[in-house]
Design a protein around this motif. Structure first.
Motif, PDB file in Angstrom:
ATOM      1  N   GLU A  54      27.922  34.676  44.920  1.00 25.99           N
ATOM      2  CA  GLU A  54      28.034  35.941  44.185  1.00 25.99           C
ATOM      3  C   GLU A  54      27.556  37.084  45.090  1.00 25.99           C
ATOM      4  O   GLU A  54      26.424  37.565  44.976  1.00 25.99           O
ATOM      5  CB  GLU A  54      27.205  35.867  42.904  1.00 25.99           C
ATOM      6  N   VAL A  55      28.401  37.496  46.031  1.00 25.05           N
ATOM      7  CA  VAL A  55      28.067  38.560  46.973  1.00 25.05           C
ATOM      8  C   VAL A  55      28.922  39.778  46.660  1.00 25.05           C
ATOM      9  O   VAL A  55      30.153  39.719  46.713  1.00 25.05           O
ATOM     10  CB  VAL A  55      28.298  38.110  48.434  1.00 25.05           C
ATOM     11  N   TRP A  56      28.266  40.877  46.310  1.00 23.45           N
ATOM     12  CA  TRP A  56      28.987  42.109  45.980  1.00 23.45           C
ATOM     13  C   TRP A  56      29.349  42.852  47.254  1.00 23.45           C
ATOM     14  O   TRP A  56      28.556  42.946  48.192  1.00 23.45           O
ATOM     15  CB  TRP A  56      28.132  43.015  45.095  1.00 23.45           C
ATOM     16  N   LYS A  57      30.562  43.384  47.288  1.00 23.68           N
ATOM     17  CA  LYS A  57      31.005  44.201  48.410  1.00 23.68           C
ATOM     18  C   LYS A  57      30.868  45.670  48.026  1.00 23.68           C
ATOM     19  O   LYS A  57      31.497  46.125  47.081  1.00 23.68           O
ATOM     20  CB  LYS A  57      32.463  43.885  48.766  1.00 23.68           C
ATOM     21  N   HIS A  58      30.048  46.398  48.766  1.00 20.93           N
ATOM     22  CA  HIS A  58      29.796  47.801  48.456  1.00 20.93           C
ATOM     23  C   HIS A  58      30.722  48.684  49.279  1.00 20.93           C
ATOM     24  O   HIS A  58      30.791  48.562  50.501  1.00 20.93           O
ATOM     25  CB  HIS A  58      28.340  48.162  48.741  1.00 20.93           C
ATOM     26  N   LEU A  59      31.431  49.571  48.606  1.00 21.43           N
ATOM     27  CA  LEU A  59      32.295  50.521  49.291  1.00 21.43           C
ATOM     28  C   LEU A  59      31.507  51.792  49.563  1.00 21.43           C
ATOM     29  O   LEU A  59      30.733  52.255  48.730  1.00 21.43           O
ATOM     30  CB  LEU A  59      33.528  50.849  48.429  1.00 21.43           C
ATOM     31  N   GLU A  60      31.717  52.364  50.770  1.00 22.93           N
ATOM     32  CA  GLU A  60      31.063  53.640  51.074  1.00 22.93           C
ATOM     33  C   GLU A  60      31.615  54.720  50.155  1.00 22.93           C
ATOM     34  O   GLU A  60      32.800  54.758  49.854  1.00 22.93           O
ATOM     35  CB  GLU A  60      31.309  54.016  52.535  1.00 22.93           C
ATOM     36  N   SER A  63      34.684  56.563  51.134  1.00 23.54           N
ATOM     37  CA  SER A  63      35.961  55.850  51.286  1.00 23.54           C
ATOM     38  C   SER A  63      36.767  55.934  50.007  1.00 23.54           C
ATOM     39  O   SER A  63      36.254  55.650  48.931  1.00 23.54           O
ATOM     40  CB  SER A  63      35.699  54.370  51.615  1.00 23.54           C
TER      41      SER A  63
END
Length: 371
Positions: A54-60, A63
């Motif tokens: 369960e790894v969240w991908k953070h968007l800048e 972007s």
């Protein structure tokens, strides 16, 4: 059907002089050749889904978020795919029959399944006949008992207890629904965990709900829904799936399985507000509410995939059984917008029975230490 062994018949009859004797069906092996590539596909398509971290991908924040159009949105509603459950079920049964032949060659034994029916519901009697026939086709020995509607609950519990101790029977199925005077939870909980091929035991449901754990058995209808989607090439990871109905038989376990496949799941039930607006956003709709024609065209997004689990018996004097089955989804309307759909009958039903056979085979393999 042949009669049960004398020992088992005596044991069950001794429980109550009013109980009916059980009957058995010794199955004929499926004559068609086993196809190894189909078995490979089945093994590789894990019903329980991938175990991903369960790894969240953070968007800048700077972007821009770009939504790529889904191919489903481009579907114009013409020539939708009819997901034929009969064909898929036949493939699964070929695989099961081959494994049972192999087991019999090595051990001289085959799986055994006991099916218990209380009352005279015509649809339940019909389902039971289909299950007995399916057992015959793949080589599973089936035992069936039909009890009267007013049968005391203790009589049913005594039969379940006796079958729990019988090593020749690897799976126990109690046909639902039970009469109102019976406690479904108590009856289902009385089934041995190792023989709970319907997957309704609290420990099986609990393990299904917890990531990292595996239940001994997954409920058959829920398992069938996922099997149909996987074998039809439907991507589940990240997709929005609306599940209509939250019963312990279909809705709840199906939602748990979908989460294991990392789908985004919306549960819709009788108290949900604006259910049509929720399902209209879904890529996949799985309906198991038991309400004929509940889902209309305006409930569905163009290009969505529909799995209709509804099987409500409707009185029909012209039918051989005196009734026909109606799905939850208005089929003709859905055909105008969906990309794929299961028919009723001939969709989820045959695959659900095949999942029962598969669970029974797994139970026998586990009991005999057979791989």
């Amino acid at each position: 059907m042949r009669f049960l062994s004398t020992t088992l018949r005596r044991r069950l009859v001794s429980l109550s002089p009013q109980l009916p004797s059980l009957t058995s069906a010794v199955g004929l092996l499926c004559p068609r050749k086993y196809e190894t590539e189909r078995a490979g596909r089945r093994r590789s398509a894990s019903i329980l889904g991938p175990d991903l971290p369960e790894v969240w991908k953070h968007l800048e924040s700077s972007s821009p978020v770009i939504h790529s159009p889904s191919s489903n949105h481009d579907h114009n509603g013409s020539n939708p795919t009819i997901i034929d459950g009969k064909i898929i079920a036949e493939d699964i049964r070929l695989e099961i029959a081959s494994e049972i032949r192999h087991m019999k060659d090595l051990t001289g034994k085959v799986p055994g399944l006991a099916m218990l029916l209380v009352g005279k519901r015509r649809d339940s009697e019909s389902y039971l006949r289909h299950k007995v026939k399916a057992c015959e086709e793949v080589g599973i020995t089936s035992f069936s008992a039909e009890l009267p509607e007013d049968c005391p609950q203790d009589d049913l519990l005594n039969i379940v207890s006796s079958i729990n101790e019988d090593p020749s029977i690897h799976g126990i199925l109690v046909q639902l629904p039970l009469p109102k005077h019976m406690d479904e939870e108590r009856v289902l909980s009385a089934i041995s965990l190792e023989k709970d091929v319907d997957g309704f035991h609290p420990l099986n449901v609990g393990n299904l709900a917890i990531r990292g754990r595996e239940p001994l058995f997954v409920p058959c209808a829920a398992k069938a829904c996922i099997e149909l989607l996987l074998r039809s090439g439907v991507e589940l990871m990240g997709k929005h799936v609306a599940v209509i109905g939250r019963s312990r038989v279909v809705g709840l376990p199906t939602s748990l399985l979908l989460q294991r496949h990392h789908a985004t799941v919306s549960m819709i039930h009788a108290h949900s507000e604006n259910p049509a607006s929720i399902t209209r956003e879904a890529d996949v709709v799985i309906s198991a509410a038991g309400v004929p024609n509940l889902v209309r065209r305006n409930w569905l997004k163009r290009g969505s995939v529909v799995i209709d689990v509804g099987t409500t018996p409707i009185e029909d004097p012209e039918s051989e059984d005196g009734y026909h089955l109606a799905g939850d989804v208005c089929y003709e309307e859905a055909l105008q917008v969906v990309s794929a759909i299961t028919p009723v009958p001939g969709g989820v039903g045959p695959v659900t029975i095949s999942m029962l056979l598969s669970n029974t085979l797994d139970a026998a393999k586990r009991a005999r230490g057979f791989s």
